[in-house]
Design a protein around this motif. Structure first.
Motif, PDB file in Angstrom:
ATOM      1  N   UNK A  61       0.810  -1.221   0.000  1.00  0.00           N
ATOM      2  CA  UNK A  61       0.000   0.000   0.000  1.00  0.00           C
ATOM      3  C   UNK A  61       0.839   1.265   0.000  1.00  0.00           C
ATOM      4  N   UNK A  62       1.889   1.276   0.809  1.00  0.00           N
ATOM      5  CA  UNK A  62       2.651   2.510   1.002  1.00  0.00           C
ATOM      6  C   UNK A  62       4.080   2.474   0.478  1.00  0.00           C
ATOM      7  N   UNK A  63       4.520   1.306  -0.010  1.00  0.00           N
ATOM      8  CA  UNK A  63       5.900   1.225  -0.492  1.00  0.00           C
ATOM      9  C   UNK A  63       6.077   0.110  -1.514  1.00  0.00           C
ATOM     10  N   UNK A  64       7.217   0.166  -2.175  1.00  0.00           N
ATOM     11  CA  UNK A  64       7.688  -0.923  -3.031  1.00  0.00           C
ATOM     12  C   UNK A  64       8.843  -1.561  -2.266  1.00  0.00           C
ATOM     13  N   UNK A  65       8.760  -2.852  -2.053  1.00  0.00           N
ATOM     14  CA  UNK A  65       9.834  -3.562  -1.380  1.00  0.00           C
ATOM     15  C   UNK A  65      10.779  -4.169  -2.405  1.00  0.00           C
ATOM     16  N   UNK A  66      12.072  -4.018  -2.175  1.00  0.00           N
ATOM     17  CA  UNK A  66      13.089  -4.638  -3.018  1.00  0.00           C
ATOM     18  C   UNK A  66      13.921  -5.532  -2.116  1.00  0.00           C
ATOM     19  N   UNK A  67      14.161  -6.753  -2.594  1.00  0.00           N
ATOM     20  CA  UNK A  67      14.827  -7.779  -1.794  1.00  0.00           C
ATOM     21  C   UNK A  67      16.100  -8.240  -2.510  1.00  0.00           C
ATOM     22  N   UNK A  68      17.218  -7.538  -2.265  1.00  0.00           N
ATOM     23  CA  UNK A  68      18.471  -7.899  -2.923  1.00  0.00           C
ATOM     24  C   UNK A  68      19.323  -8.895  -2.126  1.00  0.00           C
ATOM     25  N   UNK A  69      18.782  -9.436  -1.062  1.00  0.00           N
ATOM     26  CA  UNK A  69      19.537 -10.344  -0.213  1.00  0.00           C
ATOM     27  C   UNK A  69      20.308  -9.597   0.858  1.00  0.00           C
ATOM     28  N   UNK A  70      20.784 -10.341   1.838  1.00  0.00           N
ATOM     29  CA  UNK A  70      21.451  -9.743   2.995  1.00  0.00           C
ATOM     30  C   UNK A  70      22.696  -8.951   2.606  1.00  0.00           C
ATOM     31  N   UNK A  71      23.505  -9.493   1.704  1.00  0.00           N
ATOM     32  CA  UNK A  71      24.729  -8.778   1.289  1.00  0.00           C
ATOM     33  C   UNK A  71      24.381  -7.496   0.551  1.00  0.00           C
ATOM     34  N   UNK A  72      23.337  -7.558  -0.266  1.00  0.00           N
ATOM     35  CA  UNK A  72      22.899  -6.365  -0.983  1.00  0.00           C
ATOM     36  C   UNK A  72      22.462  -5.260  -0.035  1.00  0.00           C
ATOM     37  N   UNK A  86      13.416   2.921   4.916  1.00  0.00           N
ATOM     38  CA  UNK A  86      13.330   1.828   5.881  1.00  0.00           C
ATOM     39  C   UNK A  86      13.951   0.591   5.238  1.00  0.00           C
ATOM     40  N   UNK A  87      14.669  -0.169   6.060  1.00  0.00           N
ATOM     41  CA  UNK A  87      15.262  -1.405   5.546  1.00  0.00           C
ATOM     42  C   UNK A  87      15.415  -2.402   6.680  1.00  0.00           C
ATOM     43  N   UNK A  88      15.570  -3.651   6.288  1.00  0.00           N
ATOM     44  CA  UNK A  88      15.787  -4.731   7.249  1.00  0.00           C
ATOM     45  C   UNK A  88      16.933  -5.592   6.731  1.00  0.00           C
ATOM     46  N   UNK A  89      17.100  -6.746   7.311  1.00  0.00           N
ATOM     47  CA  UNK A  89      18.203  -7.635   6.957  1.00  0.00           C
ATOM     48  C   UNK A  89      18.215  -7.998   5.462  1.00  0.00           C
ATOM     49  N   UNK A  90      17.045  -8.100   4.855  1.00  0.00           N
ATOM     50  CA  UNK A  90      17.013  -8.543   3.455  1.00  0.00           C
ATOM     51  C   UNK A  90      16.199  -7.683   2.517  1.00  0.00           C
ATOM     52  N   UNK A  93      12.623  -0.518   1.589  1.00  0.00           N
ATOM     53  CA  UNK A  93      11.310  -0.007   1.211  1.00  0.00           C
ATOM     54  C   UNK A  93      11.450   1.361   0.559  1.00  0.00           C
ATOM     55  N   UNK A  94      10.886   1.478  -0.648  1.00  0.00           N
ATOM     56  CA  UNK A  94      10.847   2.749  -1.352  1.00  0.00           C
ATOM     57  C   UNK A  94       9.410   3.252  -1.314  1.00  0.00           C
ATOM     58  N   UNK A  95       9.165   4.420  -0.687  1.00  0.00           N
ATOM     59  CA  UNK A  95       7.795   4.924  -0.542  1.00  0.00           C
ATOM     60  C   UNK A  95       7.091   5.129  -1.885  1.00  0.00           C
ATOM     61  N   UNK A  96       5.814   4.774  -1.927  1.00  0.00           N
ATOM     62  CA  UNK A  96       4.989   4.952  -3.128  1.00  0.00           C
ATOM     63  C   UNK A  96       4.910   6.433  -3.513  1.00  0.00           C
ATOM     64  N   UNK A  97       4.957   7.306  -2.521  1.00  0.00           N
ATOM     65  CA  UNK A  97       4.773   8.742  -2.752  1.00  0.00           C
ATOM     66  C   UNK A  97       5.992   9.420  -3.370  1.00  0.00           C
TER      67      UNK A  97
END
Length: 121
Positions: A61-72, A86-90, A93-97
């Motif tokens: 709803x509010x972002x596009x998630x990209x999952x390049x792996x932990x090293x990425x 915002x990001x996590x281990x893997x 998040x790129x905001x839709x806005x």
């Protein structure tokens, strides 16, 4: 849970403004690497490079998630912090806005190519 046959089917589930961003991301990924194979992995659009999982993305709803792996993620953590993504281990998040950061996405894709090349040798 709904399953998707392909990336086109997945993208069509979203409102048009999200579809446009997902299509832009897909095009950006393909423009960087020749011979990528598209598939659905973990219920998300995904790409294989030389037969191996390469990168995933997903719409929300509010972002596009990209999952390049932990090293990425580790490699670009400073960039994410600077740009306040915002990001996590893997995932990141790129905001839709906001416009997709195509410069950063390009660097991430090139990193993934180098990573795949190193693993190959």
């Amino acid at each position: 849970m709904r399953t998707f046959k392909n990336i086109d089917e997945y993208i069509l589930l979203f409102p048009i403004e999200v579809q446009e961003k997902l299509l832009e991301l897909r095009k950006a990924i393909h423009s960087q690497v020749q011979g990528l194979e598209e598939y659905i992995g973990y219920q998300m659009p995904a790409f294989r490079y030389r037969g191996k999982p390469f990168i995933y993305f997903a719409g929300y709803k509010k972002h596009i998630g990209v999952y390049p792996g932990a090293e990425g993620i580790l490699n670009f953590e400073k960039d994410f912090k600077e740009r306040k993504y915002k990001f996590s281990k893997g995932a990141v998040q790129f905001p839709i806005t906001e416009d997709l950061p195509l410069d950063l996405i390009s660097k991430m894709i090139q990193f993934k190519v180098r990573e795949a090349e190193q693993k190959k040798s």
